[in-house]
Design a protein around this motif. Structure first.
Motif, PDB file in Angstrom:
ATOM      1  N   GLY A 123       2.151   2.173   3.714  1.00  0.00           N
ATOM      2  CA  GLY A 123       3.701   2.523   3.389  1.00  0.00           C
ATOM      3  C   GLY A 123       3.838   1.958   2.237  1.00  0.00           C
ATOM      4  N   PRO A 124       5.071   1.907   1.697  1.00  0.00           N
ATOM      5  CA  PRO A 124       5.456   1.359   0.330  1.00  0.00           C
ATOM      6  C   PRO A 124       5.663  -0.037   0.355  1.00  0.00           C
ATOM      7  N   VAL A 125       5.842  -0.798   1.305  1.00  0.00           N
ATOM      8  CA  VAL A 125       6.150  -2.189   1.385  1.00  0.00           C
ATOM      9  C   VAL A 125       4.763  -3.055   1.363  1.00  0.00           C
ATOM     10  N   GLU A 126       4.546  -3.740   0.176  1.00  0.00           N
ATOM     11  CA  GLU A 126       3.433  -4.695   0.393  1.00  0.00           C
ATOM     12  C   GLU A 126       3.480  -6.065   0.904  1.00  0.00           C
ATOM     13  N   GLU A 127       3.702  -5.848   2.434  1.00  0.00           N
ATOM     14  CA  GLU A 127       3.813  -7.362   2.957  1.00  0.00           C
ATOM     15  C   GLU A 127       2.982  -7.541   4.493  1.00  0.00           C
ATOM     16  N   ASP A 128       2.905  -8.626   4.887  1.00  0.00           N
ATOM     17  CA  ASP A 128       1.862  -8.711   5.954  1.00  0.00           C
ATOM     18  C   ASP A 128       1.889  -7.991   7.149  1.00  0.00           C
ATOM     19  N   ALA A 129       3.123  -7.547   7.468  1.00  0.00           N
ATOM     20  CA  ALA A 129       3.433  -6.627   8.704  1.00  0.00           C
ATOM     21  C   ALA A 129       2.741  -5.209   8.282  1.00  0.00           C
ATOM     22  N   ALA A 130       2.746  -4.929   7.086  1.00  0.00           N
ATOM     23  CA  ALA A 130       2.195  -3.570   6.701  1.00  0.00           C
ATOM     24  C   ALA A 130       0.647  -3.622   6.478  1.00  0.00           C
ATOM     25  N   THR A 131       0.059  -4.575   6.584  1.00  0.00           N
ATOM     26  CA  THR A 131      -1.562  -4.861   6.233  1.00  0.00           C
ATOM     27  C   THR A 131      -2.103  -4.032   6.958  1.00  0.00           C
ATOM     28  N   VAL A 132      -3.103  -3.329   6.714  1.00  0.00           N
ATOM     29  CA  VAL A 132      -4.187  -2.434   7.488  1.00  0.00           C
ATOM     30  C   VAL A 132      -5.510  -2.725   6.671  1.00  0.00           C
ATOM     31  N   PHE A 133      -6.489  -2.640   7.634  1.00  0.00           N
ATOM     32  CA  PHE A 133      -7.865  -2.744   7.233  1.00  0.00           C
ATOM     33  C   PHE A 133      -8.687  -1.330   6.958  1.00  0.00           C
ATOM     34  N   LEU A 134      -9.482  -1.519   5.944  1.00  0.00           N
ATOM     35  CA  LEU A 134     -10.388  -0.313   5.760  1.00  0.00           C
ATOM     36  C   LEU A 134     -11.461  -0.520   6.967  1.00  0.00           C
ATOM     37  N   ARG A 135     -12.004   0.176   7.789  1.00  0.00           N
ATOM     38  CA  ARG A 135     -12.887  -0.144   8.899  1.00  0.00           C
ATOM     39  C   ARG A 135     -14.097  -0.659   8.643  1.00  0.00           C
ATOM     40  N   PRO A 136     -14.683  -1.747   9.066  1.00  0.00           N
ATOM     41  CA  PRO A 136     -16.017  -2.274   8.598  1.00  0.00           C
ATOM     42  C   PRO A 136     -17.000  -1.648   9.191  1.00  0.00           C
ATOM     43  N   GLU A 137     -16.625  -0.892  10.287  1.00  0.00           N
ATOM     44  CA  GLU A 137     -17.715  -0.416  11.189  1.00  0.00           C
ATOM     45  C   GLU A 137     -17.215   0.840  12.034  1.00  0.00           C
ATOM     46  N   THR A 138     -17.731   1.972  12.224  1.00  0.00           N
ATOM     47  CA  THR A 138     -16.874   3.130  12.763  1.00  0.00           C
ATOM     48  C   THR A 138     -16.737   3.088  14.499  1.00  0.00           C
ATOM     49  N   CYS A 139     -17.499   2.135  14.993  1.00  0.00           N
ATOM     50  CA  CYS A 139     -17.461   2.277  16.511  1.00  0.00           C
ATOM     51  C   CYS A 139     -16.490   2.159  17.156  1.00  0.00           C
ATOM     52  N   GLN A 140     -15.500   1.291  16.490  1.00  0.00           N
ATOM     53  CA  GLN A 140     -14.109   0.609  17.090  1.00  0.00           C
ATOM     54  C   GLN A 140     -13.267   1.889  17.379  1.00  0.00           C
ATOM     55  N   GLY A 141     -13.496   2.915  16.599  1.00  0.00           N
ATOM     56  CA  GLY A 141     -12.917   4.252  16.648  1.00  0.00           C
ATOM     57  C   GLY A 141     -13.218   5.186  18.064  1.00  0.00           C
TER      58      GLY A 141
END
Ligand code: ATP
Length: 461
Positions: free
Chosen positions: A156-174
């Motif tokens: 989303g447009p707000v760069e704050e901690d609440a909006a932090t997401v990660f690029l997955r470091p492994e596929t298995c969690q999905g």
């Protein structure tokens, strides 16, 4: 099956593969016109065909040919709590050391001599000082700091901690978070597996060795859910199946081995872990891991999500959290294995013939149609042969330069069959098929060519 053994690899194999990959369009440095971006690579026209074949072969073996594995394609961005539950926010770190002299950074466990250090223990003062910097040789390495390998971004447009997401470091969690969705919709009983191919991202401290260690890569992972009492048996099953898979694609048996993880190497939740390693030009290294992950993943996701992910086993009348046996292969790393293993040099007259002996199912092109001459009378017939073949499999068409050179070019990209149209073809409506590996030639009526090559490919399935 007779296991292939390796011929001696040329000493400069690593450089030769990088150069061939660039020259022939397998792999290019990313953003090259801007000077490249460290450890990022682009797959060129032949590379993307090879990569698609690597993925298709894995998918076919892991899902289509099995009763007990189904597929999934989960999104790269996931709820941030996934990474707390998985332990990645807290633990997906590598020990980073800096060299005060040359300013280079290293992963402590990759510095020669650091292997005696027990993982998880803080480095004793003086120990790191006792190690030499692999770059400049000075003894000025700082104490290690833990560095989290996950890439962060903002949703989303707000760069704050609440909006932090990660690029997955492994596929298995999905796969883990979809366990119930898959189980319920497919009406499966344990044991069963879920397979997935997709991108993963790790902000590696020391990427390198071409496509071996990059920050963006693809994984081909399969997670097998089973009863706790059966996990060891499935672990043994999968380690065997995965090794046989590579042998079946012709990878030299003496360049493959298992390596069992030592007690200190095991992730805290893992009951067993074994790598399949290949003898890369820079040593034996993992390209696939088989892990018994116990019930850790589903237990943690149950705790963090508040959803019950336990399973009621109707045969034993028991409720338990399933164990997971994982097979985790790198797509780029296994493609690298196939590239290295395919490379052969042979003396041929006064020259050296470079031939990529890809398994035909992996080869980017299955055939190439080569008119003997550029004369227009051959073009129509050659184009028609090309049209017949390309309906069934990727087929190259090449009419430039001498026929000998064109054979060499196809050898160098691993095309299993060259189909030559000559002046006699106009009379006898037949062509010559030349085999990449034996270089034997056979005359085949044009209407039979597609069927013959298809039956040869089918025989390998
Ligand atoms: P390594 O010890 O080499 O960092 P790992 O043990 O962290 O690897 P896993 O987390 O088990 O690797 O990942 C499974 C597979 O994913 C690896 O066997 C490898 O083929 C691939 N892989 C992991 N990290 C990378 C990377 N940075 N670049 C390319 N492939 C990778």
């Amino acid at each position: 099956m007779v296991a292939a053994t390796s011929e001696a690899a040329p000493a400069d194999l690593f450089d030769k593969i990088i150069s061939l990959s660039k020259r022939r369009g397998f792999v290019f440095p990313s953003s090259e016109i801007y000077g490249g971006l460290s450890s990022c690579w682009d797959y060129g026209p032949l590379g993307v065909e090879l990569k698609n074949n690597v993925k298709a072969a894995w998918w076919r073996a892991m899902t289509q040919l099995r009763d007990d594995v189904v597929g999934l394609d989960a999104s790269i961005l996931m709820h941030p709590t996934v990474w707390h539950a998985s332990g990645h926010v807290e633990n997906f770190t590598d020990p980073l050391v800096d060299c005060r002299n040359c300013k280079q950074r290293f992963r402590l466990d990759q510095i020669p001599g650091a292997e005696v250090l027990e993982p998880g223990e803080p480095a004793p003062e003086g120990f790191v000082a006792g190690l030499a910097c692999p770059n400049c040789g000075e003894h000025q390495l700082t104490s290690p700091r833990q560095f989290n390998l996950m890439f962060k971004t903002f949703m989303g447009p707000v760069e704050e901690d609440a909006a932090t997401v990660f690029l997955r470091p492994e596929t298995c969690q999905g796969i883990y978070v979809n366990f119930e969705n898959v189980r319920v919709t497919t009406r499966r009983k344990l044991p069963f597996g879920v397979a997935q191919i997709g991108k993963a991202f790790r902000n590696e401290i020391t990427p390198g060795n071409f496509i071996f260690r990059t920050r963006e890569f693809e994984q081909m992972e399969q997670q097998f859910f089973c009863a706790p009492a059966e996990a060891e048996q499935w672990f043994q099953h999968w380690r065997k199946v995965r090794m046989e898979y590579y042998l079946g694609f012709g990878v030299a048996a003496d360049r493959l081995r298992y390596r069992q993880h030592g007690k200190h190497e095991l992730a805290h939740y893992a009951a067993a872990a074994e790598d399949i390693e290949y003898l890369f030009p820079f040593g034996w290294k993992e390209f696939e891991g088989i892990h018994n992950r116990t019930d850790y993943d589903l237990r943690r996701h149950s705790q963090f999500s508040g959803k019950d992910l336990s399973y009621f086993d109707e045969t034993t009348r028991e409720r338990y959290t399933p164990y997971i046996v994982e097979t985790s292969a790198g797509c780029d790393r296994s493609l690298f294995v196939f590239l290295l293993d395919a490379y052969h040099e042979e003396p041929d007259k006064d020259e050296t013939r470079v031939v990529m002996r890809f398994h035909p199912l992996l080869a980017p092109y299955k055939a190439a149609v080569l008119p003997l001459s550029k004369k227009p009378e051959l073009a129509a017939l050659s184009r028609s042969v090309h049209g017949q073949l390309r309906r069934f499999f990727p087929t190259d068409y090449d009419e430039t330069q001498s026929i000998g050179r064109r054979y060499r070019r196809q050898d160098e990209i691993g095309t299993p069959w060259c189909v030559t149209v000559d002046f006699e073809s106009l009379n006898d409506q037949a062509v010559t098929i030349r085999d990449r590996d034996t270089m034997l030639q056979e005359r085949v009526p044009i209407p039979e060519v597609a069927g013959l090559l298809r039956s040869r490919l089918d025989a390998l399935l």
